[in-house]
Design a protein around this motif. Structure first.
Motif, PDB file in Angstrom:
ATOM      1  N   PHE A  43      -7.385  12.385  10.197  1.00 11.63           N
ATOM      2  CA  PHE A  43      -6.147  12.664   9.463  1.00 11.63           C
ATOM      3  C   PHE A  43      -5.192  11.467   9.518  1.00 11.63           C
ATOM      4  CE2 PHE A  43      -1.786  14.257   9.399  1.00 11.63           C
ATOM      5  CZ  PHE A  43      -1.764  14.871   8.156  1.00 11.63           C
ATOM      6  N   LYS A  44      -5.067  10.863  10.711  1.00  8.06           N
ATOM      7  CA  LYS A  44      -4.183   9.693  10.833  1.00  8.06           C
ATOM      8  C   LYS A  44      -4.687   8.529   9.990  1.00  8.06           C
ATOM      9  CE  LYS A  44      -2.066  10.496  15.331  1.00  8.06           C
ATOM     10  NZ  LYS A  44      -1.808   9.935  16.673  1.00  8.06           N
ATOM     11  N   PHE A  45      -5.995   8.284  10.022  1.00 10.59           N
ATOM     12  CA  PHE A  45      -6.555   7.204   9.219  1.00 10.59           C
ATOM     13  C   PHE A  45      -6.331   7.453   7.738  1.00 10.59           C
ATOM     14  CE2 PHE A  45     -10.111   5.468   6.781  1.00 10.59           C
ATOM     15  CZ  PHE A  45     -10.010   4.122   7.111  1.00 10.59           C
ATOM     16  N   PHE A  46      -6.554   8.692   7.301  1.00 10.17           N
ATOM     17  CA  PHE A  46      -6.349   9.022   5.893  1.00 10.17           C
ATOM     18  C   PHE A  46      -4.874   8.848   5.498  1.00 10.17           C
ATOM     19  CE2 PHE A  46      -5.348  12.133   2.565  1.00 10.17           C
ATOM     20  CZ  PHE A  46      -6.203  11.685   1.566  1.00 10.17           C
ATOM     21  N   GLY A  47      -3.968   9.266   6.386  1.00 12.15           N
ATOM     22  CA  GLY A  47      -2.541   9.106   6.092  1.00 12.15           C
ATOM     23  C   GLY A  47      -2.140   7.642   5.975  1.00 12.15           C
TER      24      GLY A  47
ATOM     25  N   TYR B 191      -4.145   5.146   5.200  1.00 12.35           N
ATOM     26  CA  TYR B 191      -4.755   4.618   3.983  1.00 12.35           C
ATOM     27  C   TYR B 191      -3.930   4.981   2.757  1.00 12.35           C
ATOM     28  CZ  TYR B 191      -8.029   4.204   0.111  1.00 12.35           C
ATOM     29  OH  TYR B 191      -8.601   3.892  -1.088  1.00 12.35           O
ATOM     30  N   MET B 192      -3.492   6.227   2.682  1.00 14.67           N
ATOM     31  CA  MET B 192      -2.700   6.652   1.542  1.00 14.67           C
ATOM     32  C   MET B 192      -1.346   5.932   1.507  1.00 14.67           C
ATOM     33  SD  MET B 192      -4.630   8.622  -0.140  1.00 14.67           S
ATOM     34  CE  MET B 192      -3.423   9.235  -1.309  1.00 14.67           C
ATOM     35  N   MET B 193      -0.750   5.688   2.702  1.00 10.74           N
ATOM     36  CA  MET B 193       0.526   4.962   2.747  1.00 10.74           C
ATOM     37  C   MET B 193       0.360   3.538   2.248  1.00 10.74           C
ATOM     38  SD  MET B 193       3.738   5.056   3.430  1.00 10.74           S
ATOM     39  CE  MET B 193       3.907   6.577   4.375  1.00 10.74           C
ATOM     40  N   ASN B 194      -0.718   2.860   2.677  1.00  6.66           N
ATOM     41  CA  ASN B 194      -0.970   1.491   2.203  1.00  6.66           C
ATOM     42  C   ASN B 194      -1.192   1.464   0.698  1.00  6.66           C
ATOM     43  OD1 ASN B 194      -0.734   0.455   4.769  1.00  6.66           O
ATOM     44  ND2 ASN B 194      -2.944   0.562   5.198  1.00  6.66           N
ATOM     45  N   GLN B 195      -1.935   2.423   0.207  1.00  5.90           N
ATOM     46  CA  GLN B 195      -2.143   2.479  -1.239  1.00  5.90           C
ATOM     47  C   GLN B 195      -0.822   2.675  -1.978  1.00  5.90           C
ATOM     48  OE1 GLN B 195      -5.327   1.151  -1.530  1.00  5.90           O
ATOM     49  NE2 GLN B 195      -5.450   2.555  -3.270  1.00  5.90           N
ATOM     50  N   PHE B 196       0.028   3.507  -1.419  1.00  4.59           N
ATOM     51  CA  PHE B 196       1.321   3.747  -2.057  1.00  4.59           C
ATOM     52  C   PHE B 196       2.176   2.481  -2.050  1.00  4.59           C
ATOM     53  CE2 PHE B 196       5.830   4.835  -1.592  1.00  4.59           C
ATOM     54  CZ  PHE B 196       6.033   5.522  -2.775  1.00  4.59           C
TER      55      PHE B 196
END
Length: 395
Positions: A29-33, A35-40
């Motif tokens: 979950f932390k890794f996915f979060g 990753y999504m923050m970097n993409q944003f």
């Protein structure tokens, strides 16, 4: 007993599997979060930066040979004493401007002056003896030898008088040429010896600058060529002069030759010993592409400029095919970073050897706010000056 042990092992295995699933879910979950923050953040649309722009211009620059020179006075000496004695009088102030022949100081000359009185008495006696013997010689009473001896005695006394007067004149210290005095180095009553410095004297107008060029440039310079000079001690001011002497020999140690230029210095701003940047104007002209110096982003890994273009053409020529996130209002202008090779600097302008084309628009302010392919707003209501010879505004 064996059955109990098997049950215990199963329970431990299920507990370990459960822990792995729980912790794996947390880390996933932390890794996915992240990753999504970097993409944003990567796709987030930044507001356009406001910049000023200037076109890349082509100009004709006269070729210059650059060197570092040292200023030297036309005449510069330490005024010294020629005799030994006590300083009797001082007639100048430190830093004063004096004319050639001006009396600067006097040494006490009492014994020498007294010796003049003795020699004057001997002169009067020798003149009377010569007149008397001349009269006797005409009457045939005195011999020619006696007449010659009287003449020699008179001449010897006159010579001694001339030597003594020259000795006394050496105790009067005068300026050998017109110029500006330095700081006084003697005091009243001080006993000085021959060669002791009294004060420095410098002729500052005009003034020389000595500098060296490589032997490869020997055929490119000649007497009478113009030079321009700037000194760090006098910022914002240029001085002009002409080459007045070229050393005919090449220094074998560093393969350079010495030149001397003469510059007018009526305000006496240039002083002996100052370092100066010298530019020799060679007749050949060359075409150069120039931009304001403020358009250059200097960095250890290379200098760069930001080319400002319409958004569509800038994106079309982009070398990296990144996807640009859509925004509510697409910018009309985009800044594209481009590395350049810079050359000579003159005033506010700098030569670009490689990396730009004539007519392209470059950003001249706000470079720290720019990013590659970032949107910009052009505001040229107050453009920066582009001056080859800038002078500071002291108002």
């Amino acid at each position: 007993m064996a059955l109990a042990r098997q049950l215990f092992n199963r329970r431990m295995m299920w507990m370990l599997l459960g822990c792995l699933v729980v912790f794996g879910g947390i880390f996933g979950f932390k890794f996915f979060g992240r990753y999504m923050m970097n993409q944003f953040m990567d796709n987030m649309s930044l507001p356009p930066a406001t910049v000023t722009t200037a076109p890349v211009e082509q100009q004709r620059w006269q070729t210059r040979l650059s060197a570092v020179g040292s200023m030297r006075a036309i005449n510069g000496v330490n005024v010294t004493t020629q005799a030994q004695g006590e300083v009797k009088a001082i007639y100048f102030e430190s830093g004063q401007f004096v004319d050639k022949g001006a009396l600067l100081a006097e040494l006490s000359a009492l014994p020498e002056t007294a010796q003049i009185e003795v020699l004057e008495a001997e002169r009067r006696l020798a003149e009377r003896d010569f007149k008397r013997i001349s009269a006797l010689y005409k009457k045939g009473v005195a011999t020619l030898r006696e007449l010659d001896q009287a003449q020699a005695t008179q001449d010897q006394v006159l010579a001694n008088l001339a030597v003594q007067r020259a000795t006394i004149s050496e105790r009067s210290i005068t300026a050998p040429f017109s110029g500006q005095l330095g700081i006084r180095q003697v005091d009243l009553g001080q006993n000085v010896a021959p060669g002791d410095p009294v004060v420095s004297l410098q002729q500052l107008h005009p003034i020389y600058v000595d500098f060296s060029l490589s032997e490869q440039d020997f055929s490119r310079v000649k007497e009478g060529q113009g030079v321009e000079l700037t000194a760090a001690a006098i910022p914002g001011q240029n001085f002009s002069g002409r080459i007045t002497a070229i050393d005919p020999s090449i220094d074998p140690a560093n393969r350079t030759f010495l030149l001397q230029a003469t510059l007018q210095n009526p305000e006496r701003k240039l002083r002996p010993g100052m370092f100066a940047d010298v530019a020799v104007k060679v007749e050949k002209f060359r075409s150069v592409l120039v931009v304001p110096r403020t358009a250059i982003s200097f960095a250890p890994y290379g200098n760069a400029v930001f080319i400002v273009r319409p958004a569509k053409s800038a994106l079309a020529e982009s070398t990296n095919n990144k996807a640009v996130a859509p925004s509510a209002q697409a910018p009309q202008w985009i800044a594209v970073k481009r590395f350049v090779k810079t050359g000579e600097e003159r005033g506010d302008l700098i030569e670009i050897i490689e990396g730009v084309r004539e007519g392209e628009q470059v950003a001249t302010s706000g470079l720290l706010k720019l990013r590659n392919e970032g949107g910009v707003i052009i505001n040229n209501t107050s453009p920066l000056p582009e001056n080859l010879n800038p002078t500071p505004d002291n108002s």
